[in-house]
Design a protein around this motif. Structure first.
Motif, PDB file in Angstrom:
ATOM      1  N   ARG A 295      11.365  38.186  21.691  1.00 17.40           N
ATOM      2  CA  ARG A 295      11.900  38.739  20.444  1.00 17.40           C
ATOM      3  C   ARG A 295      11.792  37.721  19.307  1.00 17.40           C
ATOM      4  O   ARG A 295      11.863  38.083  18.133  1.00 17.40           O
ATOM      5  CB  ARG A 295      13.354  39.156  20.629  1.00 17.40           C
ATOM      6  CG  ARG A 295      13.545  40.255  21.691  1.00 17.40           C
ATOM      7  CD  ARG A 295      15.007  40.469  21.967  1.00 17.40           C
ATOM      8  NE  ARG A 295      15.656  39.206  22.304  1.00 17.40           N
ATOM      9  CZ  ARG A 295      16.964  39.008  22.307  1.00 17.40           C
ATOM     10  NH1 ARG A 295      17.769  40.002  21.998  1.00 17.40           N
ATOM     11  NH2 ARG A 295      17.463  37.830  22.635  1.00 17.40           N
ATOM     12  N   ASP A 425      14.813  42.678  15.895  1.00 21.81           N
ATOM     13  CA  ASP A 425      15.986  43.504  16.120  1.00 21.81           C
ATOM     14  C   ASP A 425      15.744  44.459  17.288  1.00 21.81           C
ATOM     15  O   ASP A 425      15.831  45.673  17.149  1.00 21.81           O
ATOM     16  CB  ASP A 425      16.302  44.275  14.832  1.00 21.81           C
ATOM     17  CG  ASP A 425      17.635  44.997  14.954  1.00 21.81           C
ATOM     18  OD1 ASP A 425      18.453  44.566  15.779  1.00 21.81           O
ATOM     19  OD2 ASP A 425      17.836  45.988  14.229  1.00 21.81           O
ATOM     20  N   ARG A 426      15.387  43.888  18.425  1.00 18.13           N
ATOM     21  CA  ARG A 426      15.196  44.698  19.629  1.00 18.13           C
ATOM     22  C   ARG A 426      16.122  44.123  20.684  1.00 18.13           C
ATOM     23  O   ARG A 426      15.913  42.983  21.128  1.00 18.13           O
ATOM     24  CB  ARG A 426      13.741  44.619  20.095  1.00 18.13           C
ATOM     25  CG  ARG A 426      12.725  45.106  19.053  1.00 18.13           C
ATOM     26  CD  ARG A 426      11.316  45.146  19.624  1.00 18.13           C
ATOM     27  NE  ARG A 426      10.804  43.831  19.982  1.00 18.13           N
ATOM     28  CZ  ARG A 426       9.994  43.102  19.192  1.00 18.13           C
ATOM     29  NH1 ARG A 426       9.600  43.576  18.036  1.00 18.13           N
ATOM     30  NH2 ARG A 426       9.582  41.920  19.592  1.00 18.13           N
ATOM     31  N   GLU A 429      14.389  43.155  25.840  1.00 15.17           N
ATOM     32  CA  GLU A 429      12.943  43.049  25.942  1.00 15.17           C
ATOM     33  C   GLU A 429      12.544  42.505  27.314  1.00 15.17           C
ATOM     34  O   GLU A 429      12.399  41.307  27.485  1.00 15.17           O
ATOM     35  CB  GLU A 429      12.406  42.144  24.827  1.00 15.17           C
ATOM     36  CG  GLU A 429      10.932  42.321  24.636  1.00 15.17           C
ATOM     37  CD  GLU A 429      10.549  42.402  23.165  1.00 15.17           C
ATOM     38  OE1 GLU A 429      10.931  43.383  22.506  1.00 15.17           O
ATOM     39  OE2 GLU A 429       9.894  41.474  22.691  1.00 15.17           O
ATOM     40  N   ASN A 482      14.891  38.772  27.433  1.00 16.76           N
ATOM     41  CA  ASN A 482      15.546  38.034  26.354  1.00 16.76           C
ATOM     42  C   ASN A 482      15.636  36.538  26.648  1.00 16.76           C
ATOM     43  O   ASN A 482      16.643  35.896  26.335  1.00 16.76           O
ATOM     44  CB  ASN A 482      16.946  38.591  26.107  1.00 16.76           C
ATOM     45  CG  ASN A 482      16.934  40.047  25.695  1.00 16.76           C
ATOM     46  OD1 ASN A 482      15.879  40.665  25.622  1.00 16.76           O
ATOM     47  ND2 ASN A 482      18.090  40.591  25.421  1.00 16.76           N
TER      48      ASN A 482
END
Length: 599
Positions: A295, A425-426, A429, A482
């Motif tokens: 991200r 802004d995820r 992941e 993440n």
RNA sequence: GCGGCGGUAGUUCAAUUGGUUAGAGCACCGGCCUGUCACGCCGGAAGUUGAGGGUUCGAGUCCCUUCCGCCGCGCCA
């Protein structure tokens, strides 16, 4: 509590229950005594409900409510009523109703709580640990542990529905020469011999495959006697899984399905599928780590050949001695001040860098940098095009051994990514990392395994194990989310000749390999099917999902960083008789600071 | 084992350069109050300043040792 039995949970009282006679049980969260009327917020694990003691409803109950204090344990009986419109509390799910008490049973008193049990009350963690029973009454902790419960149920259901058998494996097992330090348990019947607690059920689950169980899983407790971190406890849980007659794709499919299902059932989140895949080499090249947080919108570029012959000796020297030069470009970095640059350089040095060169591209395109003067026009051009440099960009250079370059740039990427808000802004992941090397070199240059000695190489590399051990690729895979490694696994060597070849590269002659792992090799020879699996770090997954600060937030009774349980006050000393039974004698006096609760 | 940060009332914090009897909010205890929901009002009690030693006329504050908690390194998949 006599013959009274709960009819409703406190937090589940709703307008639809109005008029019913209900019995609720719970703890006094707060009492508001208005003299004539007494309000009590009664709490159980579902939430709060308001109980009202009125003299006209029940003089006895109202009189007895006078002695109620925080955390008293009550059983209350009465009729549920709808609140007057101006008395509705919109902040509570139960705020439309209240229980008019006509019978109160105080089933236990309670000492005043040592700290407020509100979610947002700031309490020092050591205090929370010492009074863990109170801490666990807080709604935030109950939410986290319930989330973890739902996670376990989801994973278990997924495995069961996919045909896996849940089989328990021993907690008392045998010490292993490799890996982490073992926890030892002395044997009474065999003085001088010790069991070890499992670091993972790795070998034993392979034996289950040899035995034909085809698909095994277990929520397994694992133990490693190493120093603790925010994301590491002495004991932790894994979803451990192994399957026979499969290839890598079959295992990844199961892993992806189980993960996606867990996010759907626990968080109501649909993960994008299929999960993206990245090779180990590409991950190291672009992110400097094998567990990247993708991200973060910054990527590393390689400049080794562009600066191999440059006049800046730090760069050219590193290349000549076999190292490399890589850089992290940071677009739109105007907000990074000169003072911050100096702090970043110091930070990099703490991480093991000898230095950290940088170039800032000014608005007019000129380069501000301590090193620009050593670079030729061609070299500048190569750097600029490779890193897509534009005005406002900042770029950091590392020149060193590959491992140092990757490590420092990976940390710098993470640090800058978060500090400058370059995180996409995820929220979730996931990512598979594949094609790891089988072997790597330790600090002394000795060949060692990268993950564990039973990992199978890729079939096409099998012929080159002895000749090019550092080049062959394994069937190992990691599931990363993440920036956190959630789980990993591989196919295992199911033929003893292949396993022995790998032991040989690791420096074990056949005799010593048989001495250490003879039972495994014999088992392989008894007819082992091809098999593979993975293990999922449940504590970290629960933490990621629950959003706490440390593993202690998703473990009911964790250890402190000094490896003690402040609630149970463990570890503790034992009776001399117990030692004698075990044939043990202490060589050192027990640690006098043996009272972890008394700080 | 090492580095950093922290430890003052039950709790969360404050306490000037080393200076009088270590303060405040919440909690607690007592009293008053029939519609609150962080109820309100009045009053009260509450401290080995983590522990030990030192410097000083005087230490919460400075020095040394030590214990505990957290974060990290080493260690550990």
């Amino acid at each position: 509590m006599g013959n009274l039995r709960r009819t409703h949970y406190c937090g589940e009282l709703r307008a639809e229950h109005v008029g019913q006679r209900v019995v609720v049980c719970g703890w006094v969260h707060r009492r508001r005594d208005h003299g004539g009327v007494v309000f009590v917020d009664l709490r159980d694990r579902t939430g709060l409900g308001q109980v009202v003691f009125k003299p006209d409803a029940s003089p006895e109950a109202h009189a007895r409510a006078d002695v109620i204090r925080s955390e008293y344990v009550l059983v209350v009986c009465g009729v549920l009523e709808r609140r007057a419109d101006d008395a509705i509390n919109p902040n509570l799910p139960t705020g439309e109703v209240e229980l008019i008490a006509d019978e109160l049973r105080i089933v236990n008193f309670a000492t005043p709580p040592p700290f407020p049990l509100e979610d947002d009350a700031p309490v020092e963690e050591s205090t929370r640990m010492r009074y863990r029973a109170h801490d666990l009454r807080r709604a935030v902790m109950q939410r986290r542990l319930e989330l973890r419960h739902r996670l376990h149920q989801s994973l278990r259901a997924a495995c069961v529905e996919d045909g896996f058998l849940e089989i328990e494996t021993p907690i008392l097992t045998r010490a292993t020469p490799e890996g982490a330090r073992d926890f030892l348990v002395p044997s009474r019947l065999h003085p001088g011999s010790f069991f070890a607690l499992p670091q993972s059920p790795q070998i034993i689950k392979q034996l289950l495959m040899v035995a034909g169980y085809d698909r095994y899983f277990q929520i397994a407790r694992c133990f490693r006697d190493e120093d603790l971190r925010a994301d590491r406890q002495l004991e932790f849980s894994q979803l451990d899984l192994e399957m026979s007659f499969v290839g890598v794709e079959d295992v990844l499919e199961v892993l992806e399905e189980i993960t996606a299902r867990a996010f759907r059932e626990v968080l109501d989140v649909e993960l994008a599928r299929p999960f993206p895949r990245l090779s180990y080499d590409e991950s190291m090249a672009r992110y400097g780590t094998d567990r990247p947080d993708t991200r973060i919108e910054l990527e590393i570029v390689d400049l080794t050949d562009a600066v191999a012959d440059c006049e800046f000796k730090v760069f050219s020297g590193a290349v000549k001695s076999g190292g490399l030069v890589r850089a992290l470009p940071v677009p739109k970095a105007d907000e990074v001040s000169r003072g911050e640059l100096d702090r970043l350089v110091a930070l990099a040095q703490e991480w093991g860098a000898k230095g950290l060169a940088w170039i800032r591209v000014a608005d007019d395109g000129s380069w501000q940098s301590p090193i620009a003067k050593f670079l030729s026009d061609d070299e500048r051009e190569a750097i600029a095009s490779r890193a897509n440099l534009e005005p406002g960009h900042l770029i950091f250079f590392m020149a060193d051994r590959e491992s140092v370059v990757c490590d420092v740039l990976a940390r710098l990427r993470s640090e800058l990514g978060h500090r400058l808000g370059r995180v996409a802004d995820r929220p979730w992941e996931p990512l598979f990392v594949l094609d790891f090397p089988v072997f790597t070199q330790d600090d002394d240059g000795k060949i060692t395994y990268m993950h564990m000695p039973f990992v199978a190489p890729r079939e096409e590399d099998i012929g080159r194990i002895r000749s090019h051990p550092l080049e062959i690729r394994s069937t190992h895979y990691d599931l990363v989310m993440n920036g956190i490694e959630l789980g990993s696994g591989s196919l295992r060597n199911h033929r003893s000749d292949l396993q022995l070849e790998i032991f040989e590269v690791l420096g074990y002659a056949e005799a010593s390999a048989r001495e250490r792992f003879g039972f495994l090799l014999d088992a392989l020879d008894s007819g082992a099917p091809p098999h593979g699996g993975f293990a999922f770090g449940l504590d970290r997954l629960a933490l990621l999902m629950a959003g706490g600060e440390s593993l202690r937030d998703v473990i009911a009774f964790p250890k402190t960083q000094r490896a003690q349980d402040l609630f149970m006050q463990a570890p503790g000393q034992v009776d001399p008789d117990q030692l004698r039974d075990l044939g043990l004698r202490l060589r050192r006096k027990p640690d006098p600071a043996q009272d972890p609760g008394d700080s």
